[in-house]
Design a protein around this motif. Structure first.
Motif, mmCIF file in Angstrom:
data_model
loop_
_atom_site.group_PDB
_atom_site.id
_atom_site.type_symbol
_atom_site.label_atom_id
_atom_site.label_comp_id
_atom_site.label_asym_id
_atom_site.label_seq_id
_atom_site.Cartn_x
_atom_site.Cartn_y
_atom_site.Cartn_z
ATOM 1 N N ASP A 1 -20.772 19.170 -74.961
ATOM 2 C CA ASP A 1 -19.566 18.992 -75.766
ATOM 3 C C ASP A 1 -18.424 18.578 -74.843
ATOM 4 N N ARG B 1 -15.392 18.147 -75.239
ATOM 5 C CA ARG B 1 -14.131 18.891 -75.380
ATOM 6 C C ARG B 1 -14.196 20.281 -74.746
ATOM 7 N N GLN B 2 -15.389 20.785 -74.519
ATOM 8 C CA GLN B 2 -15.515 22.121 -73.923
ATOM 9 C C GLN B 2 -16.144 22.098 -72.528
ATOM 10 N N GLY C 1 -17.866 30.336 -82.298
ATOM 11 C CA GLY C 1 -17.256 29.029 -82.560
ATOM 12 C C GLY C 1 -17.535 28.037 -81.441
ATOM 13 N N MET C 2 -17.436 28.496 -80.202
ATOM 14 C CA MET C 2 -17.741 27.634 -79.054
ATOM 15 C C MET C 2 -19.203 27.189 -79.099
ATOM 16 N N GLU D 1 -21.222 27.097 -81.713
ATOM 17 C CA GLU D 1 -21.468 26.183 -82.840
ATOM 18 C C GLU D 1 -21.101 24.749 -82.479
ATOM 19 N N GLN D 2 -19.941 24.578 -81.885
ATOM 20 C CA GLN D 2 -19.498 23.222 -81.536
ATOM 21 C C GLN D 2 -20.430 22.584 -80.513
ATOM 22 N N ALA D 3 -20.777 23.325 -79.478
ATOM 23 C CA ALA D 3 -21.656 22.781 -78.440
ATOM 24 C C ALA D 3 -23.051 22.485 -79.002
ATOM 25 N N CYS D 4 -23.558 23.362 -79.861
ATOM 26 C CA CYS D 4 -24.885 23.128 -80.458
ATOM 27 C C CYS D 4 -24.869 21.894 -81.356
ATOM 28 N N LYS D 5 -23.783 21.673 -82.068
ATOM 29 C CA LYS D 5 -23.685 20.467 -82.903
ATOM 30 C C LYS D 5 -23.755 19.211 -82.037
ATOM 31 N N HIS D 6 -23.066 19.236 -80.913
ATOM 32 C CA HIS D 6 -23.088 18.081 -80.006
ATOM 33 C C HIS D 6 -24.469 17.909 -79.382
#
Length: 182
Positions: A134, A136-137, A159-160, A162-167
């Motif tokens: 990700d 952004r992270q 939340g962190m 979830e975002q990284a797993c989506k990417h």
């Protein structure tokens, strides 16, 4: 001629499905890695690719083996619509490197341990940091351990993740689909 007709009517041979195997690894396998496993598996299920992806998680340590995920992990997952109640902690087995396609470390300490356990350079290259997927992270490098914190921190960490797993899933999905269509 009859033999040729029979061959034309025969079912094409079914190809063996060799799923893509990913394991998420943290320290005790009761907070961060179970979150990542549940989230990633949900993304796979949502894309209807369950038979093409195997998702697991483990810890570098053995102190929680057999235990459920931390109750705050299960609660944070439930607040976002996930079910983490079936999780049981296990320790990462270095003998599994050869069976895995990707080993995702949740922080630098796990990354170092996993790479030290990997028997070959090729298997060391399978180890990647979750936040690196990700942009952004990625600068944060580590997913913080919420174990000694409160529910708000568990929610933030989820939340962190979830975002990284989506990417991560967006990066893997085209190759998985291509493999599924062969």
């Amino acid at each position: 001629m009859t033999g040729q007709k029979a061959d034309l009517d025969a079912e094409p041979p079914q190809k063996e499905i060799v799923p893509y195997r990913v394991s998420f690894v943290c320290a005790g396998n009761i907070c961060r890695s179970p979150m990542a496993e549940v989230v990633f598996r949900s993304l796979v299920r949502g894309a209807r690719l369950e038979e093409y992806v195997v998702t697991t998680s483990a810890g570098t340590g053995d102190w929680h083996v057999g235990e459920q995920a931390d109750h705050r992990t299960v609660a944070a997952l439930a607040r976002r619509g996930y079910d983490g109640s079936a999780h049981r902690a296990k320790q990462f087995d270095p003998g599994e490197f050869g069976k895995l396609d990707l080993v995702v470390a949740l922080d630098r300490s796990h990354d170092r341990i996993l790479k030290a356990w990997a028997p070959t350079e090729g298997e060391r290259s399978k180890v990647q940091m979750l936040l690196s997927f990700d942009s952004r992270q990625a600068h944060l490098t580590d997913v913080p351990d919420p174990y000694y914190s409160d529910d708000a921190m568990f929610d933030q960490v989820l939340g962190m993740i979830e975002q990284a797993c989506k990417h991560l899933f967006r990066q893997l999905e085209p190759a998985i689909r291509q493999g599924a269509l062969r």
